[in-house]
Design a protein around this motif. Structure first.
Motif, PDB file in Angstrom:
ATOM      1  N   LEU A  29       0.826  -1.210   0.000  1.00 55.51           N
ATOM      2  CA  LEU A  29       0.000   0.000   0.000  1.00 55.51           C
ATOM      3  C   LEU A  29       0.857   1.256   0.000  1.00 55.51           C
ATOM      4  O   LEU A  29       0.573   2.213  -0.724  1.00 55.51           O
ATOM      5  CB  LEU A  29      -0.935   0.008   1.219  1.00 55.51           C
ATOM      6  CG  LEU A  29      -2.070  -0.997   1.205  1.00 55.51           C
ATOM      7  CD1 LEU A  29      -2.838  -0.944   2.522  1.00 55.51           C
ATOM      8  CD2 LEU A  29      -3.008  -0.744   0.041  1.00 55.51           C
ATOM      9  N   PHE A  33       0.400   4.068  -3.139  1.00 65.83           N
ATOM     10  CA  PHE A  33      -0.078   5.439  -3.014  1.00 65.83           C
ATOM     11  C   PHE A  33       1.081   6.420  -2.957  1.00 65.83           C
ATOM     12  O   PHE A  33       2.156   6.097  -2.466  1.00 65.83           O
ATOM     13  CB  PHE A  33      -0.916   5.609  -1.742  1.00 65.83           C
ATOM     14  CG  PHE A  33      -2.244   4.916  -1.803  1.00 65.83           C
ATOM     15  CD1 PHE A  33      -3.320   5.485  -2.452  1.00 65.83           C
ATOM     16  CD2 PHE A  33      -2.414   3.678  -1.205  1.00 65.83           C
ATOM     17  CE1 PHE A  33      -4.543   4.846  -2.507  1.00 65.83           C
ATOM     18  CE2 PHE A  33      -3.635   3.025  -1.246  1.00 65.83           C
ATOM     19  CZ  PHE A  33      -4.700   3.624  -1.906  1.00 65.83           C
ATOM     20  N   ARG A  35       1.865  10.471  -1.662  1.00 62.51           N
ATOM     21  CA  ARG A  35       1.320  11.431  -0.715  1.00 62.51           C
ATOM     22  C   ARG A  35       1.725  12.841  -1.100  1.00 62.51           C
ATOM     23  O   ARG A  35       2.889  13.107  -1.388  1.00 62.51           O
ATOM     24  CB  ARG A  35       1.835  11.100   0.673  1.00 62.51           C
ATOM     25  CG  ARG A  35       1.202  11.906   1.731  1.00 62.51           C
ATOM     26  CD  ARG A  35       1.617  11.365   3.069  1.00 62.51           C
ATOM     27  NE  ARG A  35       1.733  12.495   3.944  1.00 62.51           N
ATOM     28  CZ  ARG A  35       2.630  12.647   4.867  1.00 62.51           C
ATOM     29  NH1 ARG A  35       3.499  11.710   5.071  1.00 62.51           N
ATOM     30  NH2 ARG A  35       2.657  13.695   5.610  1.00 62.51           N
ATOM     31  N   LEU A  49      -3.709  11.400  -0.214  1.00 54.88           N
ATOM     32  CA  LEU A  49      -3.204  10.183  -0.852  1.00 54.88           C
ATOM     33  C   LEU A  49      -3.685  10.129  -2.295  1.00 54.88           C
ATOM     34  O   LEU A  49      -4.859  10.347  -2.570  1.00 54.88           O
ATOM     35  CB  LEU A  49      -3.697   8.945  -0.101  1.00 54.88           C
ATOM     36  CG  LEU A  49      -3.284   8.829   1.358  1.00 54.88           C
ATOM     37  CD1 LEU A  49      -3.852   7.554   1.961  1.00 54.88           C
ATOM     38  CD2 LEU A  49      -1.785   8.872   1.503  1.00 54.88           C
ATOM     39  N   THR A  51      -3.703   7.816  -5.947  1.00 56.88           N
ATOM     40  CA  THR A  51      -3.479   6.540  -6.620  1.00 56.88           C
ATOM     41  C   THR A  51      -2.713   6.794  -7.916  1.00 56.88           C
ATOM     42  O   THR A  51      -2.656   7.933  -8.394  1.00 56.88           O
ATOM     43  CB  THR A  51      -4.813   5.848  -6.958  1.00 56.88           C
ATOM     44  OG1 THR A  51      -5.512   6.659  -7.915  1.00 56.88           O
ATOM     45  CG2 THR A  51      -5.665   5.630  -5.716  1.00 56.88           C
ATOM     46  N   SER A 118      -4.808   3.491   4.225  1.00 52.48           N
ATOM     47  CA  SER A 118      -5.033   2.880   2.919  1.00 52.48           C
ATOM     48  C   SER A 118      -5.997   1.704   3.018  1.00 52.48           C
ATOM     49  O   SER A 118      -6.749   1.425   2.086  1.00 52.48           O
ATOM     50  CB  SER A 118      -3.711   2.409   2.322  1.00 52.48           C
ATOM     51  OG  SER A 118      -2.842   3.485   2.148  1.00 52.48           O
ATOM     52  N   LEU A 121      -9.383   2.995   2.541  1.00 49.77           N
ATOM     53  CA  LEU A 121      -9.624   3.356   1.148  1.00 49.77           C
ATOM     54  C   LEU A 121      -9.932   2.123   0.305  1.00 49.77           C
ATOM     55  O   LEU A 121     -10.808   2.149  -0.553  1.00 49.77           O
ATOM     56  CB  LEU A 121      -8.423   4.110   0.583  1.00 49.77           C
ATOM     57  CG  LEU A 121      -8.126   5.452   1.236  1.00 49.77           C
ATOM     58  CD1 LEU A 121      -6.834   6.033   0.690  1.00 49.77           C
ATOM     59  CD2 LEU A 121      -9.276   6.416   1.043  1.00 49.77           C
TER      60      LEU A 121
END
Length: 148
Positions: A29, A33, A35, A49, A51, A118, A121
């Motif tokens: 994770l 991701f 940041r 965050l 993707t 995460s 999410l």
């Protein structure tokens, strides 16, 4: 979000000492991701965050600024083309309350918390959020395939 926040995001490798403390899934994770830190109220940093799909879309958006006549001095990522009447700005959709601050603006900055958030999410993306009601971030189990 200002363009500078996106373009100056941290692209360095994960710290090996921190990575050793993460589970295999949390490492995946953290690698998945990216940041970005934006400026919130009272000049506080607010982590966001992103993707890989979001990053690709934002890169395309940056490359398309000239085509869509976004003024060069406009420092914002999601800018309107010029001229755009300010009275038509969607301010009604930009408001939030203290609950938003408590839930999102107080997210710690560490990689460990990035990995744990995460998990939520992933649960939202998979439509499994109702099954997590009452559980803490440490109680959420996610296998490497992303199943909750």
């Amino acid at each position: 979000m200002e363009l500078q926040s996106f373009t100056s995001r941290d692209l360095t490798e994960l710290n090996p000492d921190i990575v050793r403390g993460l589970t295999e899934f949390e490492r995946k994770l953290a690698e998945h991701f990216e940041r970005v830190e934006i400026q919130g109220k009272r000049s506080r940093k607010v982590p966001v965050l992103l993707t890989p799909d979001m990053i690709a879309a934002m890169d395309l958006l940056m490359k398309s600024r000239k085509i869509y006549q976004v003024h060069k001095e406009n420092v914002y990522m999601f800018a309107w083309p010029d001229p755009f009447p300010i009275t038509e700005a969607p301010t009604a959709f930009a408001r939030h309350d203290i609950c938003v601050h408590r839930e999102f603006y107080r997210v710690p900055e560490s990689i460990l918390h990035l990995a744990k958030v995460s998990k939520q999410l992933i649960a939202i993306e998979k439509g499994r959020l109702p099954y997590l009601q009452g559980k803490g971030l440490d109680d959420i189990e996610v296998n490497p395939e992303g199943e909750i």
